[in-house]
Design an enzyme around this catalytic site. Structure first.
Site, PDB file in Angstrom:
ATOM      1  N   CYS A  71      57.153 -27.453  83.649  1.00  0.00           N
ATOM      2  CA  CYS A  71      57.807 -26.508  84.747  1.00  0.00           C
ATOM      3  C   CYS A  71      57.124 -25.316  85.037  1.00  0.00           C
ATOM      4  O   CYS A  71      56.580 -24.498  83.927  1.00  0.00           O
ATOM      5  CB  CYS A  71      59.228 -25.981  84.258  1.00  0.00           C
ATOM      6  SG  CYS A  71      59.985 -24.867  85.574  1.00  0.00           S
ATOM      7  N   CYS A 121      64.654 -22.838  79.508  1.00  0.00           N
ATOM      8  CA  CYS A 121      63.937 -23.609  78.434  1.00  0.00           C
ATOM      9  C   CYS A 121      62.841 -22.700  77.534  1.00  0.00           C
ATOM     10  O   CYS A 121      62.473 -21.738  78.213  1.00  0.00           O
ATOM     11  CB  CYS A 121      63.277 -24.790  79.085  1.00  0.00           C
ATOM     12  SG  CYS A 121      64.181 -25.940  79.943  1.00  0.00           S
ATOM     13  N   CYS A 148      63.981 -27.363  88.878  1.00  0.00           N
ATOM     14  CA  CYS A 148      64.295 -27.210  87.633  1.00  0.00           C
ATOM     15  C   CYS A 148      64.330 -28.603  87.302  1.00  0.00           C
ATOM     16  O   CYS A 148      65.107 -29.484  87.893  1.00  0.00           O
ATOM     17  CB  CYS A 148      65.747 -26.513  87.513  1.00  0.00           C
ATOM     18  SG  CYS A 148      66.163 -26.964  85.653  1.00  0.00           S
ATOM     19  N   ASN A 190      87.370 -36.244  75.248  1.00  0.00           N
ATOM     20  CA  ASN A 190      86.131 -36.962  75.241  1.00  0.00           C
ATOM     21  C   ASN A 190      86.016 -37.898  74.024  1.00  0.00           C
ATOM     22  O   ASN A 190      85.265 -39.046  73.987  1.00  0.00           O
ATOM     23  CB  ASN A 190      84.871 -35.856  75.216  1.00  0.00           C
ATOM     24  CG  ASN A 190      83.571 -36.233  75.192  1.00  0.00           C
ATOM     25  OD1 ASN A 190      83.338 -37.041  76.265  1.00  0.00           O
ATOM     26  ND2 ASN A 190      82.773 -36.149  74.383  1.00  0.00           N
ATOM     27  N   ASP A 206      85.151 -30.752  66.695  1.00  0.00           N
ATOM     28  CA  ASP A 206      84.152 -30.448  67.866  1.00  0.00           C
ATOM     29  C   ASP A 206      84.370 -28.916  68.202  1.00  0.00           C
ATOM     30  O   ASP A 206      84.404 -28.661  69.236  1.00  0.00           O
ATOM     31  CB  ASP A 206      84.038 -31.416  68.800  1.00  0.00           C
ATOM     32  CG  ASP A 206      82.931 -31.149  69.788  1.00  0.00           C
ATOM     33  OD1 ASP A 206      81.965 -30.532  69.573  1.00  0.00           O
ATOM     34  OD2 ASP A 206      82.919 -31.822  71.101  1.00  0.00           O
ATOM     35  N   CYS A 253      77.716 -27.306  67.653  1.00  0.00           N
ATOM     36  CA  CYS A 253      76.792 -26.748  68.668  1.00  0.00           C
ATOM     37  C   CYS A 253      76.105 -25.426  68.140  1.00  0.00           C
ATOM     38  O   CYS A 253      75.385 -24.837  68.950  1.00  0.00           O
ATOM     39  CB  CYS A 253      77.399 -26.442  69.984  1.00  0.00           C
ATOM     40  SG  CYS A 253      78.878 -25.279  70.091  1.00  0.00           S
TER      41      CYS A 253
END
Length: 434
Positions: free
Chosen positions: A70, A79, A158, A300, A364, A390
């Site tokens: 990029c 990023c 992107c 999910n 989660d 996460c």
């Protein structure tokens, strides 16, 4: 600009920056630097215990360094690791997880799981682009925030966003720049199902008929759905087409999950399918199992689990998501799944679902982790836990709680590359009762 100093990079920080030491021993975090490199840098921010710096001249280059795909790398904050091959990114993330286990949780897994990886480009099906009319440039800037969050990176493309949007950012900027309300569009929320890509525009004032027509024409031409959000989340309404139906399939478990444009879904659709398969394998489900799924979102994990066990209960803090989880159970003909709304950071020991006996537990949680849950769970009948994380720091802390207070063993752990080219560490761990 401050005087340049020469530093040698010895490590990567958790956010992807290089780590160096000044001659006086003070730590310096250097954006865009890799271990093994030597660089002349200038200090951009001084703190009591560390400094932050940017490279002015790279003197010794790491053999691992590659050219970022990029052109906005180094400006856009979306990023931070495109200068490192994807295999090396994964290794660095596993190192971060291992260091957190050791330093924070004082634990280590009995074995490391093979990293879960997927396609590293065009994977983002969910995201939020900031929008701003910049009079000095006579244009609308569309992009993610820069490292300095006061500014928006002026993106043309992107490569991590799904191509239907990522390759059209410049066109989106030109579209909004041509609207009468160009100064009143604040952001674009991206949400993609299997068949529909939806853009929700946060419009701070009502749009004229001409503006609405321009947006509809763009949507028709590019095969997109466009919605408007003049107020809070409940104000979202379709502009074109008249109805917008979003869903994604989990074929292995014959499940299809419907969602709304602002709902939380996993950003990486392909990795989500791999993660579900991986998590359910680690749970070692049996037909007679009773499973509790906490922080369940839209179901999910809950709905795929329901296909393999006697009963599953999902608990989630956001009541709207719980309502949609129930709708999704009906949509899929699943009658052995129940859903409850509850604030899981608050002691729920008296809740009916918490008093029940559960063979297995899936977690989660958000970045803050699940420490509050462990004041009242797991009960003695729970013998296996799979924890999807996460944030490696909160997972490490919670692992220490499960091992040292609840008599579990950290059987296995590993990383999942849910966010390639970013420093975000998604991981999974399995705990078994000793």
């Amino acid at each position: 600009m401050t005087a340049l100093i020469e530093v040698s990079i010895t490590d990567l920080a958790h956010d992807g920056r290089g780590v160096a030491r000044r001659s006086d021993g003070k730590t310096v975090f250097v954006a865009g630097a890799l271990p093994g490199e030597t660089a002349r840098v200038h200090i951009v921010k001084r703190n009591r215990h560390f400094d932050e710096a940017r490279i002015e001249e790279l003197l010794v280059r790491s053999p691992q360094r590659i050219e970022p795909r990029c052109p906005h790398f180094g400006t856009c904050s979306g990023c931070s690791m495109q200068h490192l091959p994807t295999a090396a990114q994964i290794a660095a993330k596993q190192d971060v997880l291992a260091e957190n286990f050791e330093r924070i949780g004082k634990v280590a897994p009995a074995r490391w799981l093979e990293p879960l990886t997927g396609e590293p480009w065009g994977y983002r099906r969910k995201g939020r682009l900031s929008v701003k009319w910049v009079a000095k440039k006579d244009k609308v800037v569309v992009g993610f925030r820069e490292d300095n969050p006061r500014f928006i990176a002026d993106l043309g493309q992107c490569h991590t966003l799904l191509p239907a949007v990522g390759l059209r950012i410049a066109e989106l900027g030109a579209l909004i720049g041509g609207l009468e309300a160009r100064a009143d569009i604040a952001q674009i929320e991206i949400a993609a199902g299997d068949d529909t890509v939806a853009l929700t525009l946060r419009n701070l004032r009502p749009l004229s008929d001409a503006d609405r027509s321009a947006l509809v024409e763009f949507a028709r031409h590019h095969g997109l759905a466009i919605l408007l959000q003049p107020g809070g989340p409940d104000s979202v309404t379709p502009l074109w087409p008249d109805t917008v139906a979003l869903s994604f399939a989990i074929p292995e478990f014959d499940v299809d999950i419907a969602f709304r444009p602002l709902d939380f879904i996993q950003v990486n659709g392909d990795m989500n399918l791999r993660m579900i398969h991986h998590a359910l394998e680690l749970l070692e489900l049996a037909p007679g199992d009773r499973v509790l799924d906490l922080f369940c979102g839209l179901g999910n994990f809950t709905l795929p689990i329901a296909r393999r066990v006697a009963a599953v209960t999902g608990v989630e803090g956001e009541a709207a998501l719980v309502a949609r989880s129930r709708d999704n159970a009906l949509r899929n003909g699943i009658d052995n799944a129940r859903f409850f709304a509850a604030d899981l950071a608050v002691d729920q020991r008296d809740a009916p679902w918490a008093r029940e006996s559960w063979d297995k537990l899936l977690l989660d949680p958000p970045r803050s982790g699940a420490a509050g849950v462990f004041d009242y769970l797991p009960r003695k009948g729970t013998n296996r836990i799979v924890y999807v994380s996460c944030h490696p720091g909160s997972l490490a802390r919670d692992a220490g709680i499960l091992v040292n207070r609840h008599g579990f063993r950290l059987e296995a752990a590993g990383v999942m590359d849910m966010f390639p080219h970013t420093a975000h560490v998604e991981s999974i761990a399995t705990f078994v009762r000793e």
